[in-house]
Write an enzyme that holds these catalytic residues in place. Structure first.
Site, PDB file in Angstrom:
ATOM      1  N   CYS A   8       1.136  -1.385   0.151  1.00 38.25           N
ATOM      2  CA  CYS A   8       0.138   0.161   0.215  1.00 38.25           C
ATOM      3  C   CYS A   8       0.740   1.222   0.185  1.00 38.25           C
ATOM      4  O   CYS A   8       2.166   1.369  -0.498  1.00 38.25           O
ATOM      5  CB  CYS A   8      -1.109   0.036   1.484  1.00 38.25           C
ATOM      6  SG  CYS A   8      -0.430  -0.106   3.176  1.00 38.25           S
ATOM      7  N   ARG A  14      -3.384  -0.856   4.977  1.00 38.57           N
ATOM      8  CA  ARG A  14      -4.456  -1.621   4.704  1.00 38.57           C
ATOM      9  C   ARG A  14      -3.352  -2.345   4.228  1.00 38.57           C
ATOM     10  O   ARG A  14      -3.262  -3.961   4.996  1.00 38.57           O
ATOM     11  CB  ARG A  14      -4.475  -1.324   3.265  1.00 38.57           C
ATOM     12  CG  ARG A  14      -5.643  -0.021   3.770  1.00 38.57           C
ATOM     13  CD  ARG A  14      -5.520   0.560   1.704  1.00 38.57           C
ATOM     14  NE  ARG A  14      -4.811   1.079   1.988  1.00 38.57           N
ATOM     15  CZ  ARG A  14      -4.036   2.371   0.798  1.00 38.57           C
ATOM     16  NH1 ARG A  14      -5.530   2.425  -0.256  1.00 38.57           N
ATOM     17  NH2 ARG A  14      -3.158   3.229   1.282  1.00 38.57           N
ATOM     18  N   ASP A 122      -7.748   3.760   1.035  1.00 35.94           N
ATOM     19  CA  ASP A 122      -7.093   3.957   2.173  1.00 35.94           C
ATOM     20  C   ASP A 122      -7.856   4.808   3.177  1.00 35.94           C
ATOM     21  O   ASP A 122      -8.626   5.829   3.265  1.00 35.94           O
ATOM     22  CB  ASP A 122      -6.564   5.287   1.467  1.00 35.94           C
ATOM     23  CG  ASP A 122      -4.960   6.187   2.192  1.00 35.94           C
ATOM     24  OD1 ASP A 122      -5.435   5.080   3.134  1.00 35.94           O
ATOM     25  OD2 ASP A 122      -4.667   6.917   2.298  1.00 35.94           O
TER      26      ASP A 122
END
Ligand code: 4NP
Length: 153
Positions: A8, A14, A122
């Site tokens: 990420c 994440r 996100d």
């Protein structure tokens, strides 16, 4: 040994969840799983407290993880590189040296929605509910990855 890297931007929200979830579904004797960020903001940091909290709620401890930045060497060290969103994809592909490198990279949600290049949003600037949603999306994708790797190869 099959080696899988989750990517990420910050490697604190994440991809640490994706790493922890996939590790829980595959035997570590046969699979190496790690995560990295395309950015350098959180090198050496623990995962975000909200990721730690959601993981813990589902029985996973991700506090052994520390942030690191994706590098070109990861193309040599990993067989599969899963990105969370379009910007991660572009930043990883920019570092690819050849078609072999590029072939290792895919959007993680393509495992459940093939060829659609959907993003795992996100959750960094939002609240805990965003981390819950992230967890659920990643759990579904990782379940599919684990089934594929365990039974279809
Ligand atoms: P992640 O979330 O890419 O899921 O780890 C982010 C964490 C930190 C930042 C951006 C995204 N940041 O800009 O510091």
């Amino acid at each position: 040994m099959t080696k899988i890297l989750m990517v990420c931007l910050g490697n604190i929200c994440r991809s640490p969840l994706a790493e922890g979830i996939l590790k829980s579904k595959l035997p570590n004797s046969k699979f190496k799983i790690d995560s990295a960020g395309t950015g350098n903001y959180h090198i050496g940091d623990l995962p975000d407290q909200r990721s730690i909290k959601v993981a813990k709620k589902y029985g996973l401890d991700i506090t052994d993880q520390r942030g690191r930045q994706f590098s070109v060497n990861d193309f040599d060290d990993y067989d599969l590189i899963y990105v969370m969103d379009e910007s991660n994809f572009e930043n990883v592909i920019k570092l690819a040296r050849n078609a072999h490198d590029i072939a290792k990279v895919d959007y993680i949600l393509n495992e459940i929605y093939p060829n659609q290049n959907h993003s795992v949003p996100d959750p960094y600037t939002g609240g805990i509910q965003g981390f819950e949603n992230t967890y659920k999306m990643l759990d579904e994708a990782c379940e599919q990855i684990a089934n594929k790797l365990l039974y279809n190869s």
